[in-house]
Design an enzyme around this catalytic site. Structure first.
Site, PDB file in Angstrom:
ATOM      1  N   ARG A  46     -28.674 -42.135  43.546  1.00 32.33           N
ATOM      2  CA  ARG A  46     -27.706 -41.589  44.513  1.00 32.33           C
ATOM      3  C   ARG A  46     -28.097 -40.179  44.972  1.00 32.33           C
ATOM      4  NH1 ARG A  46     -21.855 -43.723  42.187  1.00 32.33           N
ATOM      5  NH2 ARG A  46     -21.807 -45.647  43.415  1.00 32.33           N
ATOM      6  N   LYS A  89     -17.038 -61.130  36.191  1.00 30.14           N
ATOM      7  CA  LYS A  89     -15.688 -61.638  36.424  1.00 30.14           C
ATOM      8  C   LYS A  89     -15.463 -62.136  37.825  1.00 30.14           C
ATOM      9  CE  LYS A  89     -13.181 -59.001  32.997  1.00 30.14           C
ATOM     10  NZ  LYS A  89     -12.201 -57.930  32.805  1.00 30.14           N
ATOM     11  N   GLY A 120     -23.781 -51.921  41.012  1.00 32.37           N
ATOM     12  CA  GLY A 120     -24.547 -51.091  40.084  1.00 32.37           C
ATOM     13  C   GLY A 120     -25.437 -51.894  39.162  1.00 32.37           C
ATOM     14  N   GLY A 132     -17.899 -50.707  44.195  1.00 33.23           N
ATOM     15  CA  GLY A 132     -16.584 -51.087  44.727  1.00 33.23           C
ATOM     16  C   GLY A 132     -16.536 -51.023  46.250  1.00 33.23           C
TER      17      GLY A 132
HETATM   18  P1  ADP Z   1     -22.318 -55.388  39.637  1.00 30.36           P
HETATM   19  O1  ADP Z   1     -22.238 -54.104  38.841  1.00 30.36           O
HETATM   20  O2  ADP Z   1     -23.683 -55.611  40.203  1.00 30.36           O
HETATM   21  O3  ADP Z   1     -21.224 -55.509  40.661  1.00 30.36           O
HETATM   22  P2  ADP Z   1     -20.850 -56.867  37.656  1.00 30.36           P
HETATM   23  O4  ADP Z   1     -20.431 -55.574  37.031  1.00 30.36           O
HETATM   24  O5  ADP Z   1     -19.825 -57.664  38.365  1.00 30.36           O
HETATM   25  O6  ADP Z   1     -22.100 -56.610  38.623  1.00 30.36           O
HETATM   26  O7  ADP Z   1     -21.464 -57.825  36.543  1.00 30.36           O
HETATM   27  C1  ADP Z   1     -22.563 -57.464  35.750  1.00 30.36           C
HETATM   28  C2  ADP Z   1     -22.421 -57.961  34.351  1.00 30.36           C
HETATM   29  O8  ADP Z   1     -22.156 -59.354  34.306  1.00 30.36           O
HETATM   30  C3  ADP Z   1     -23.672 -57.750  33.533  1.00 30.36           C
HETATM   31  O9  ADP Z   1     -23.425 -56.797  32.515  1.00 30.36           O
HETATM   32  C4  ADP Z   1     -23.980 -59.133  32.946  1.00 30.36           C
HETATM   33  O10 ADP Z   1     -24.373 -59.093  31.590  1.00 30.36           O
HETATM   34  C5  ADP Z   1     -22.656 -59.845  33.094  1.00 30.36           C
HETATM   35  N1  ADP Z   1     -22.817 -61.309  33.116  1.00 30.36           N
HETATM   36  C6  ADP Z   1     -23.524 -62.038  33.993  1.00 30.36           C
HETATM   37  N2  ADP Z   1     -23.489 -63.335  33.674  1.00 30.36           N
HETATM   38  C7  ADP Z   1     -22.763 -63.442  32.533  1.00 30.36           C
HETATM   39  C8  ADP Z   1     -22.379 -64.532  31.688  1.00 30.36           C
HETATM   40  N3  ADP Z   1     -22.738 -65.786  31.980  1.00 30.36           N
HETATM   41  N4  ADP Z   1     -21.618 -64.254  30.614  1.00 30.36           N
HETATM   42  C9  ADP Z   1     -21.243 -62.995  30.331  1.00 30.36           C
HETATM   43  N5  ADP Z   1     -21.567 -61.922  31.093  1.00 30.36           N
HETATM   44  C10 ADP Z   1     -22.313 -62.144  32.186  1.00 30.36           C
HETATM   45  C1  3PG Z   2     -18.649 -45.385  42.190  1.00 28.14           C
HETATM   46  O1  3PG Z   2     -19.382 -45.004  41.272  1.00 28.14           O
HETATM   47  O2  3PG Z   2     -18.400 -46.595  42.416  1.00 28.14           O
HETATM   48  C2  3PG Z   2     -18.101 -44.356  43.133  1.00 28.14           C
HETATM   49  O3  3PG Z   2     -18.697 -43.101  42.927  1.00 28.14           O
HETATM   50  C3  3PG Z   2     -16.598 -44.275  43.026  1.00 28.14           C
HETATM   51  O4  3PG Z   2     -16.222 -43.879  41.744  1.00 28.14           O
HETATM   52  P1  3PG Z   2     -14.757 -44.230  41.215  1.00 28.14           P
HETATM   53  O5  3PG Z   2     -14.737 -45.706  40.984  1.00 28.14           O
HETATM   54  O6  3PG Z   2     -14.576 -43.411  39.961  1.00 28.14           O
HETATM   55  O7  3PG Z   2     -13.771 -43.840  42.302  1.00 28.14           O
END
Ligand code: ADP
Ligand code: 3PG
Ligand code: MG
Length: 402
Positions: free
Chosen positions: A39, A205, A358, A381
């Site tokens: 970033r 999720k 992320g 988000g």
């Molecule tokens: P992003 O940050 O890219 O939006 P998410 O936070 O929604 O992605 O999801 C990422 C997480 O999902 C990872 O930590 C990964 O380990 C988990 N994940 C993916 N597939 C599975 C699964 N089948 N069971 C449990 N966790 C999973």
């Molecule tokens: C992020 O890391 O998704 C942005 O910097 C926003 O952060 P926040 O979810 O704490 O508002």
């Protein structure tokens, strides 16, 4: 409504002027060390452009969630130091987000100089979107550049509030280079995608991504599902999901989506299962109808990888959010790697491929394909909200283009 961007400003709007720049410097820290500077680097084009134009840039950003109080572990000082290194010019860090110290530092600025203020979330007014705080910042300058795409889904005092305050005083609020780039790739993909348009959704999720699924189903030619969210669909289909992560309260919703989706929605046909989601756990590939009671589904299987790679290979536009499996573990990283490789090949062949999230960005980094993708979003988000068709306050608050 199209918004003004940095390139709509002329030299005279910038030279010698104080420009308030909202960046998203909310980077992961390990103690006081920046562990990922993506970033920071993404914020450079705007700051370099402003410096070249002779503007005096005052940079505002949040870091973490300090809840309206000063907290050393959320100090922007180490981030400012890293930014200084990346910019290659001296910057001045002010250890307050607002107030006399800031006013004095701004008064002493020279053309082309950059000042970084302390974490905006050290003040409760930031997340409360307090107009008094926005006005205090707006008094410092004439132009506001919002480059914080990652925070564009928040209506906070230094984002939408500051844009409103600057415009109310007759000033301009424009999108920075990063913001404009994010909106170009993610926005254009959704508004006028070259087809076939394929979206890939995964991650932990379904709950955080329900709106995205519904919105994308109306726009895409194919929606490929992976990650744990596939499990909730399996349950809705009456399949055994063993000890896998399933959101019981979303099963009805998944069933409704399956009914409305027709053949646009594709689900894995096979999976990689383990007894425990942990390093070294033995992995087996099974058909999705052969998951046993103790199994935990941790990745999409090889037949699914091939099927998804085929769809991705035929696409002209690809939007991807969320890993296909627990990519943090070697034996469950293959599905995400295969999809990353297919997405990168599609981009090599001229398709527009945009990745958001992320963990997804980390997975693409791990797969070594980042440089081949058209665009990797700095927003988590914010990119999901954009994909679900929601209004982003950080964007809607900007001055309208002529
Ligand atoms: P992003 O940050 O890219 O939006 P998410 O936070 O929604 O992605 O999801 C990422 C997480 O999902 C990872 O930590 C990964 O380990 C988990 N994940 C993916 N597939 C599975 C699964 N089948 N069971 C449990 N966790 C999973
Ligand atoms: C992020 O890391 O998704 C942005 O910097 C926003 O952060 P926040 O979810 O704490 O508002
Ligand atoms: Mg995540």
């Amino acid at each position: 409504m199209p918004k003004k961007t940095l390139v709509d400003l002329h030299g005279a709007d910038l030279r010698g002027r104080v420009v308030l720049v909202r960046a998203d410097l909310n980077v992961p820290l390990n103690g006081a060390a920046v562990s990922d500077d993506t970033r920071i680097r993404a914020s450079l084009p705007t700051l370099e452009y402003l410096a070249r134009a002779g503007a005096r840039s005052v940079v505002l950003s949040h870091l973490g969630r300090p809840k309206g109080k000063r907290a050393d572990e959320f100090s922007l000082a180490p981030v400012a130091a890293r930014l200084e290194e990346a910019l290659g010019t001296d910057i001045r860090f002010v250890d307050e987000p607002c107030g006399d110290a800031v006013t004095e530092a701004v008064a002493a600025m020279e053309d082309g100089q950059v000042v970084v203020l302390q974490n905006t979330r050290f003040l409760a007014g930031e997340t409360d979107n307090d107009p008094k705080l926005s006005n205090a910042w707006a008094e410092l300058g004439d132009v506001f550049v919002n480059d914080a795409f990652g925070a564009a889904h928040r209506a906070h005092a230094s984002t939408a509030g500051l844009a409103d305050a600057v415009r109310a005083r007759g000033g301009l609020a424009v999108a920075g280079h990063l913001m404009a780039r994010e909106l170009k790739f993610l926005g254009d993909a959704l508004e006028s995608p070259e087809r076939p348009f394929v979206a890939i959704l995964g991650g932990a999720k379904i709950s955080g991504k329900i709106e995205v699924i519904s919105a994308l189903l109306l726009k895409v030619d194919r929606l490929l599902i992976g990650g744990a969210m596939a499990n909730t669909f399996f349950r809705a289909m009456g399949l055994e999901t063993g000890a896998s992560l399933v959101e019981d309260d979303r099963v009805d919703m998944a069933r409704a989506l399956l009914e409305e989706a027709g053949d646009v929605l594709m689900l894995p046909v096979d999976c990689v299962v383990v007894d425990e989601i942990e390093a070294g756990a033995a992995a087996r590939t099974v058909d999705r109808a052969e998951v046993a009671p103790g199994d935990r589904i941790g990745d999409i299987g090889p037949a699914t990888r091939q099927m998804y790679a085929h769809e991705i290979g035929a696409a002209r536009t690809v939007v991807w959010n969320g890993p296909m499996g627990v990519f943090e573990l070697d034996q469950l990283a293959g599905g995400t790697r295969a999809v990353a490789e297919a997405a990168a090949s599609a981009a090599d062949g001229g398709a527009t491929v945009v990745l958001g999230g992320g963990d997804s960005a980390a997975a693409a980094e791990q797969a070594g394909v980042v440089d081949r993708l058209t665009h990797v979003s700095t927003g988590g988000g914010a990119s999901l909200d954009l994909l679900s068709g929601a209004d982003l306050p950080g964007v809607s608050s900007l001055s309208e283009a002529d």
